[in-house]
Motif scaffolding. Structure first.
Motif, mmCIF file in Angstrom:
data_model
loop_
_atom_site.group_PDB
_atom_site.id
_atom_site.type_symbol
_atom_site.label_atom_id
_atom_site.label_comp_id
_atom_site.label_asym_id
_atom_site.label_seq_id
_atom_site.Cartn_x
_atom_site.Cartn_y
_atom_site.Cartn_z
ATOM 1 N N LYS A 43 55.290 33.878 41.680
ATOM 2 C CA LYS A 43 55.363 33.446 42.941
ATOM 3 C C LYS A 43 53.616 33.039 43.752
ATOM 4 O O LYS A 43 53.663 32.763 44.868
ATOM 5 C CB LYS A 43 55.192 35.707 43.635
ATOM 6 C CG LYS A 43 56.697 35.824 43.804
ATOM 7 C CD LYS A 43 56.828 36.781 44.679
ATOM 8 C CE LYS A 43 58.080 37.351 44.503
ATOM 9 N NZ LYS A 43 58.456 38.968 45.524
ATOM 10 N N ALA A 44 52.768 33.513 42.526
ATOM 11 C CA ALA A 44 51.808 32.219 43.279
ATOM 12 C C ALA A 44 51.802 31.399 43.602
ATOM 13 O O ALA A 44 51.991 30.398 42.796
ATOM 14 C CB ALA A 44 50.788 33.099 42.032
ATOM 15 N N GLU A 45 50.344 31.443 44.697
ATOM 16 C CA GLU A 45 50.764 29.632 45.061
ATOM 17 C C GLU A 45 49.193 28.715 44.159
ATOM 18 O O GLU A 45 49.819 27.604 44.339
ATOM 19 C CB GLU A 45 50.819 29.795 46.329
ATOM 20 C CG GLU A 45 51.983 29.566 47.759
ATOM 21 C CD GLU A 45 51.364 30.191 48.887
ATOM 22 O OE1 GLU A 45 50.408 29.752 49.095
ATOM 23 O OE2 GLU A 45 51.979 30.687 49.267
ATOM 24 N N GLU A 347 45.033 44.813 36.787
ATOM 25 C CA GLU A 347 45.152 45.811 38.317
ATOM 26 C C GLU A 347 44.714 44.360 39.761
ATOM 27 O O GLU A 347 45.180 44.093 40.366
ATOM 28 C CB GLU A 347 45.013 46.886 38.374
ATOM 29 C CG GLU A 347 45.419 47.321 39.956
ATOM 30 C CD GLU A 347 46.769 47.749 39.848
ATOM 31 O OE1 GLU A 347 47.356 47.418 41.147
ATOM 32 O OE2 GLU A 347 47.150 47.732 39.359
ATOM 33 N N THR A 348 42.973 44.506 39.354
ATOM 34 C CA THR A 348 42.277 43.744 40.308
ATOM 35 C C THR A 348 43.101 42.050 40.178
ATOM 36 O O THR A 348 43.953 41.687 41.383
ATOM 37 C CB THR A 348 41.541 43.435 39.997
ATOM 38 O OG1 THR A 348 40.879 44.558 40.622
ATOM 39 C CG2 THR A 348 40.342 42.915 40.993
ATOM 40 N N ALA A 349 43.260 41.364 39.246
ATOM 41 C CA ALA A 349 43.589 40.641 39.632
ATOM 42 C C ALA A 349 45.013 40.145 39.328
ATOM 43 O O ALA A 349 45.516 38.958 40.428
ATOM 44 C CB ALA A 349 43.453 39.771 37.671
ATOM 45 N N GLU A 354 48.783 39.190 44.063
ATOM 46 C CA GLU A 354 49.978 39.906 45.108
ATOM 47 C C GLU A 354 49.790 39.575 46.609
ATOM 48 O O GLU A 354 50.695 39.502 47.574
ATOM 49 C CB GLU A 354 50.963 41.173 44.994
ATOM 50 C CG GLU A 354 50.726 40.989 43.244
ATOM 51 C CD GLU A 354 51.429 42.421 42.878
ATOM 52 O OE1 GLU A 354 52.327 43.532 42.080
ATOM 53 O OE2 GLU A 354 50.334 43.787 43.379
ATOM 54 N N GLU A 355 48.654 39.844 46.936
ATOM 55 C CA GLU A 355 48.059 39.793 48.049
ATOM 56 C C GLU A 355 47.563 38.632 49.505
ATOM 57 O O GLU A 355 48.025 37.659 50.171
ATOM 58 C CB GLU A 355 47.238 40.642 48.522
ATOM 59 C CG GLU A 355 47.524 42.046 48.523
ATOM 60 C CD GLU A 355 46.327 43.186 48.140
ATOM 61 O OE1 GLU A 355 46.147 44.323 47.988
ATOM 62 O OE2 GLU A 355 45.400 42.649 48.771
ATOM 63 N N ALA A 356 46.799 37.499 47.957
ATOM 64 C CA ALA A 356 46.288 36.202 48.812
ATOM 65 C C ALA A 356 47.383 34.769 48.217
ATOM 66 O O ALA A 356 47.271 34.010 48.278
ATOM 67 C CB ALA A 356 44.648 36.265 48.415
ATOM 68 N N GLY A 397 36.818 36.648 46.641
ATOM 69 C CA GLY A 397 38.010 37.584 46.965
ATOM 70 C C GLY A 397 38.185 38.384 45.536
ATOM 71 O O GLY A 397 39.107 39.497 46.060
ATOM 72 N N PHE A 398 38.562 38.064 44.518
ATOM 73 C CA PHE A 398 38.466 39.245 43.116
ATOM 74 C C PHE A 398 37.997 39.600 43.722
ATOM 75 O O PHE A 398 38.336 41.142 42.931
ATOM 76 C CB PHE A 398 38.045 38.244 41.906
ATOM 77 C CG PHE A 398 38.923 38.921 41.042
ATOM 78 C CD1 PHE A 398 39.536 38.893 40.133
ATOM 79 C CD2 PHE A 398 37.433 39.515 40.512
ATOM 80 C CE1 PHE A 398 39.897 40.210 39.200
ATOM 81 C CE2 PHE A 398 37.447 39.958 39.155
ATOM 82 C CZ PHE A 398 38.771 40.773 38.329
ATOM 83 N N VAL A 399 36.001 39.389 43.566
ATOM 84 C CA VAL A 399 35.170 40.551 44.019
ATOM 85 C C VAL A 399 35.530 41.923 44.202
ATOM 86 O O VAL A 399 35.867 43.111 44.463
ATOM 87 C CB VAL A 399 33.995 39.886 43.625
ATOM 88 C CG1 VAL A 399 32.578 41.267 43.873
ATOM 89 C CG2 VAL A 399 33.501 39.440 42.573
#
Length: 405
Positions: A43-45, A347-349, A354-356, A397-399
């Protein structure tokens, strides 16, 4: 409560909910994360790489159907036990690498075992000198010694290729030296051209043959500043992969002198590698040679842009210890190291994807030491669309999504 604390609390609640759902479904945490990663990548753009093996069957077949007419006459008969399109692929590889002949193998594991047992028969010495991080030592369940009667000895465990001095001073004889180019588990590292030629010369001084584990050799031309045939020409035999760099369905080739390749084909049959029909895999390999091989130098050069932007992004975000290794990537793959737990970073990646819709680190993170983890980054066609500013923004955004405290 601060925004950061609220976010951390929300993340913990969501993780707890997912764990409960996982227990009810019978899925392990590892399986659940694997599925989340798969869906997130689909799904990632924005991604730096979208490898074929992470796509659906429909997508893979559609891509091959599009590319196939460009690379082969589809009205030709299918292959049977290695003739037809398979034989044509072998000729193409031999021409690209500048060798007398090449043999198609279903796997690189089989190709290298066969190559080195053939050389052992010629030299009379089954000892193979290699790096402690070499793929057969780390990832193939000791196949050389368990299956092929070979005796691997480790020249060095340093995170670099062996030096000429180490080869000359090694304290026991060996019949073959195997060099993995690039050395994946050390960070996809390559020696300089001068270092490589000196190592090969040192092995020859000891009357040893030189075999290149060139699964990703296709990517090495930019770093060495030499064409493929000149690089491959240093070795007595070379193995190359069709799926690691070229995005094929699978398969490998062993290239070298015709007498060696002829013998290797005999052993290929004995090892069970004489597959009845392999035209889909061979066709995808030809498509990779036609479409991906010419793009690899661009991927390598842009990987250096991405690596520099990652360093700058983590420095700007105030991460106390972050490394890109090598600092200037030798290929279009490299490592990133951060001072966090591997599960936290994975998990963060995934959460960022999923969010961005941006999946900056699509490869799971591995523990590299106390409080340290690393991931592999690959830059391929989708990554060419990223500017340095895009990378720095993705790092920010990752940090932001990393838990605090």
């Amino acid at each position: 409560m601060t925004d950061t604390a609220e976010r951390d609390e929300q993340q913990q609640a969501e993780q707890s909910d997912r764990a409960e759902q996982s227990d009810r479904s019978g899925q392990s945490e590892q399986e659940r994360m694997r599925e989340r990663r798969r869906v997130a990548l689909a799904k990632a753009e924005r991604v730096l790489s979208r490898p074929g093996h992470r796509r659906t069957i429909r997508e893979r077949l559609a891509h091959l159907q599009e590319a196939a007419p460009e690379v082969y006459d589809l009205d030709q008969p299918v292959d049977i036990y290695g003739n037809g399109i398979v034989a044509d692929l072998e000729q193409r590889v031999a021409a690209l690498l500048g060798t007398q002949a090449a043999a198609f193998f279903p796997t690189g594991t089989m190709a290298q075992q066969v190559a080195l047992r053939c050389w052992a028969g010629r030299t009379g010495n089954p000892t193979v000198a290699l790096h402690a991080l070499a793929h057969p030592e780390v990832h193939e369940r000791h196949a050389f010694s368990e299956v092929s009667g070979l005796r691997p000895v480790r020249v060095t465990s340093e995170p670099r290729l062996p030096t000429a001095a180490e080869i000359r001073d090694f304290d026991e004889p060996f019949g073959a030296l195997m060099l993995e180019l690039p050395l994946r588990d050390a960070g996809f590292v390559l020696p300089t051209w001068e270092e490589l030629t000196e190592v090969v010369e040192a092995a020859r001084e000891r009357d040893a043959v030189v075999h290149f584990d060139g699964a990703r050799l296709w990517e090495s031309t930019v770093h060495f500043g030499r064409p493929l045939e000149e690089i491959a020409g240093l070795a007595d035999s070379v193995y190359v992969s069709f799926y690691k760099s070229l995005d094929g369905f699978g398969g490998a080739a062993l290239a070298g002198p015709k007498t060696l390749v002829d013998e290797a084909k005999t052993w290929r049959h004995r090892y069970g590698g004489m597959v009845f029909q392999q035209f889909p895999t061979a066709l995808s390999a030809l498509a990779g040679l036609e479409r991906e091989l010419p793009r690899l130098p661009d991927y390598v050069r842009h990987a250096r842009v991405v690596a520099a932007a990652l360093r700058e992004g983590f420095a700007a975000a105030g991460i106390p210890w972050a490394r890109v290794h090598p600092e200037e990537p030798h290929t279009h793959d490299f490592q990133v190291w951060l001072p966090y737990d591997a599960d936290v970073l994975t998990e963060t990646a995934v959460r960022q994807a999923e969010e961005a819709g941006t999946y900056l680190f699509a490869v799971p993170w591995d523990r590299g030491g106390p409080g340290l983890s690393f991931s592999e980054v690959a830059v391929r066609s989708p990554g060419l669309e990223w500017t340095a500013d895009d990378v720095r923004a993705a790092v920010a955004g990752f940090v932001e999504r990393l838990p605090t405290g």
